[in-house]
Design an enzyme around this catalytic site. Structure first.
Site, PDB file in Angstrom:
ATOM      1  N   SER A 116     -24.282  13.826   9.352  1.00 53.11           N
ATOM      2  CA  SER A 116     -24.262  13.620   7.910  1.00 53.11           C
ATOM      3  C   SER A 116     -25.097  12.412   7.527  1.00 53.11           C
ATOM      4  O   SER A 116     -25.116  11.404   8.224  1.00 53.11           O
ATOM      5  CB  SER A 116     -22.828  13.420   7.408  1.00 53.11           C
ATOM      6  OG  SER A 116     -22.823  13.193   6.010  1.00 53.11           O
ATOM      7  N   LYS A 170     -17.152  17.867  10.511  1.00 52.25           N
ATOM      8  CA  LYS A 170     -18.275  17.772   9.568  1.00 52.25           C
ATOM      9  C   LYS A 170     -18.042  18.697   8.368  1.00 52.25           C
ATOM     10  O   LYS A 170     -18.363  18.349   7.221  1.00 52.25           O
ATOM     11  CB  LYS A 170     -19.575  18.148  10.273  1.00 52.25           C
ATOM     12  CG  LYS A 170     -20.805  18.265   9.361  1.00 52.25           C
ATOM     13  CD  LYS A 170     -21.058  16.994   8.547  1.00 52.25           C
ATOM     14  CE  LYS A 170     -22.456  16.932   7.956  1.00 52.25           C
ATOM     15  NZ  LYS A 170     -22.893  18.101   7.196  1.00 52.25           N
ATOM     16  N   HIS A 173     -15.604  17.006   6.141  1.00 50.24           N
ATOM     17  CA  HIS A 173     -16.369  15.933   5.469  1.00 50.24           C
ATOM     18  C   HIS A 173     -17.085  16.486   4.254  1.00 50.24           C
ATOM     19  O   HIS A 173     -17.042  15.914   3.158  1.00 50.24           O
ATOM     20  CB  HIS A 173     -17.364  15.321   6.455  1.00 50.24           C
ATOM     21  CG  HIS A 173     -18.462  14.511   5.812  1.00 50.24           C
ATOM     22  ND1 HIS A 173     -19.529  15.094   5.145  1.00 50.24           N
ATOM     23  CD2 HIS A 173     -18.652  13.173   5.723  1.00 50.24           C
ATOM     24  CE1 HIS A 173     -20.331  14.153   4.678  1.00 50.24           C
ATOM     25  NE2 HIS A 173     -19.824  12.980   5.014  1.00 50.24           N
ATOM     26  N   ASN A 174     -17.762  17.622   4.428  1.00 51.04           N
ATOM     27  CA  ASN A 174     -18.515  18.208   3.319  1.00 51.04           C
ATOM     28  C   ASN A 174     -17.583  18.705   2.216  1.00 51.04           C
ATOM     29  O   ASN A 174     -17.921  18.656   1.039  1.00 51.04           O
ATOM     30  CB  ASN A 174     -19.395  19.345   3.825  1.00 51.04           C
ATOM     31  CG  ASN A 174     -20.633  18.834   4.535  1.00 51.04           C
ATOM     32  OD1 ASN A 174     -20.670  17.701   5.002  1.00 51.04           O
ATOM     33  ND2 ASN A 174     -21.649  19.662   4.633  1.00 51.04           N
ATOM     34  N   GLU A 177     -16.732  15.808   0.273  1.00 50.13           N
ATOM     35  CA  GLU A 177     -17.944  15.479  -0.489  1.00 50.13           C
ATOM     36  C   GLU A 177     -18.044  16.344  -1.747  1.00 50.13           C
ATOM     37  O   GLU A 177     -18.383  15.841  -2.838  1.00 50.13           O
ATOM     38  CB  GLU A 177     -19.156  15.699   0.408  1.00 50.13           C
ATOM     39  CG  GLU A 177     -20.511  15.478  -0.240  1.00 50.13           C
ATOM     40  CD  GLU A 177     -21.639  15.878   0.692  1.00 50.13           C
ATOM     41  OE1 GLU A 177     -22.551  16.611   0.241  1.00 50.13           O
ATOM     42  OE2 GLU A 177     -21.606  15.477   1.880  1.00 50.13           O
TER      43      GLU A 177
END
Length: 464
Positions: A116, A170, A173-174, A177
């Site tokens: 990222s 990940k 995480h997105n 986000e």
């Protein structure tokens, strides 16, 4: 990002063999940046593999999906025992789990890593989330840690867990986000529509907020975007950008995985739905003609409303992190990854898109002997929510009165209230399910499952 990762490795003293299906792209990379380190140009996969020292570490940065499988098949005949194939793209974690098992059966290692930070992060230091076997990390870890972002002397890279753990983290995480970006957008909309704050004024508001507990990369760049004027029209740039948000799949995957795990990631899911709705151009145009709201008189707001919005934004950000971390805990139970939430939060403190001062506090909360079952149960966040939720209620109410859609603000409030409420309407839902499908229900006053004979004499029966 692939080119920038190669440059990052080269800048750190590694000899980097590079390959692209288009030799022209390889030549352009070397022509523009070949003086940054020691690169080896290769024109085929076999040439690439021959150029690497053993155990070979072949890093792929290609589009997720069938292309990854195709390259793996091309690579396997060229490798030797203990060589490592690394997928640094945004692959779905289930594909990574499958590929890791398949490549291992051939005597090699497969590692899926989440990266990222975008193109800038890839070049200057991204947040890196590697999965795969511990043995593969012994060889790969020092390289990745050397090029990762640095937070107070600590690399934002550490081994996450086996098979698809890196890509799963990940993905979450997105998802966070997505929620973060959407609620910032809702903040902008509420401030402009309800409080009359134009983009240039909001730019300064966001700059000021970046010196508070909201300090983060996304708040920082929001100020830059809102303060930028379009050179062609002289209008704020945000007013000439088409209001249809794109997505590449990771947010959608987070929503689907949340449903599969039974994780209540409502704020994250609503942010994905909001992007989908924003892209319904023709439908939205027709809706503006046919669904115009009759709002009547709407409440006015004072200058203190800006502070209410700031607190509402902070509360909603906490909820989105709480939901993402809860999803990681559920995935840990499902897949046996032994995820360490404090280390994951530490990886996100620099280099990545959601990097924020808040993450250092989150890391410390999960690093103790008694980590909270939910982020909102950590005393400092319990207190923060108690202060911020009244403002969140006000903002959601004002937005509703003005006809401003606030899916993440609203979902965050509903999640908070759903957690704290002593009785939820799920009791009625269980009664309905038992009525039409004999799904049974539990009682509050004795153990076991029960069914009422709804179509007969309505006597209750305890089920075995």
């Amino acid at each position: 990002m692939g080119a920038n990762l190669a440059r990052n490795f080269a800048r750190h003293g590694y000899t980097v063999a590079v390959h692209n299906r288009s030799i022209g792209r390889t030549e352009n990379l070397l022509a523009e940046h070949g003086d940054e380190g020691n690169f080896i140009k290769t024109e085929s996969l076999s040439e690439l593999v021959e150029a690497l020292e053993r155990p070979r570490r072949v890093l792929l940065m290609i589009q997720a999906g069938s292309a990854v499988d195709a390259v793996i098949e091309d690579l396997l005949p060229l490798l030797d025992e203990d060589d490592i194939i690394i997928d640094a793209g945004n692959s779905h974690f289930a594909d990574t789990r499958r590929r890791e098992e398949y490549v291992a059966s051939k005597g090699f290692h497969f590692v899926g890593i989440g990266v990222s930070g975008g193109e800038e992060g890839a070049l200057n230091g991204p947040s890196i989330m590697p999965g795969g076997s511990e043995k593969s990390y012994e060889s790969l870890g020092p390289l990745l840690e050397s090029i990762a972002a640095d937070y107070n002397g600590e690399p934002c890279c550490s081994w996450i867990g086996t098979d698809g753990a890196g890509h799963f983290v990940k993905m979450v995480h997105n998802g966070i986000e997505y929620a973060d970006m959407q609620v910032i957008g809702e903040t902008y909309d509420v401030l402009r529509t309800a409080a009359g704050k134009e983009p240039a004024e909001q730019a300064q508001i966001f700059r000021d907020w970046n010196d508070t507990e909201l300090s983060s990369y996304l708040i920082e760049i929001t100020a830059e975007v809102l303060g930028h004027q379009d050179a062609k029209t002289g209008k704020p740039l945000v007013d000439v950008i088409v209001d249809a948000a794109g997505q590449k799949g990771t947010g959608r995957w987070t929503g689907i995985s949340g449903l599969e795990l039974g994780s209540a990631i409502s704020a994250i899911a609503e942010s994905v739905f909001a992007r989908s709705l924003s892209s319904l151009g023709d439908i939205r145009t027709e809706a503006q003609q046919k669904l115009a709201p009759a709002l009547g008189e709407v409440p006015s707001v004072g200058e203190d409303f800006v502070e209410d919005v700031r607190l509402a934004l902070y509360a909603s950000k906490l909820v989105s992190y709480a939901q993402g971390l809860d999803m990681l805990q559920m995935a840990d139970s499902e897949y046996g990854w032994e995820l360490k939430l404090d280390e994951i939060a530490a990886l996100w403190r620099a280099g990545c898109i959601i990097r924020a001062e808040l993450l250092d506090t989150i890391m410390k909360e999960y690093a103790g002997a008694n980590p909270p079952a939910n982020l909102l149960f950590a005393p400092r966040f319990t207190e923060a929510m108690a202060t911020a939720v009244p403002a969140l209620r006000k903002v959601v109410g004002v937005a509703a009165a003005h006809g401003i859609p606030t899916p993440v603000f609203s979902a965050a409030l509903a999640y908070y209230d759903g957690l704290r409420r002593d009785r939820l309407p799920a009791a009625l839902i269980q009664g309905q399910r038992d009525f039409f499908g004999a799904h049974t229900y539990k009682r509050v006053d004795e153990p076991g499952a029960f069914h009422t004979d709804w179509s007969g004499d309505r006597r209750e029966e305890k089920m075995d």
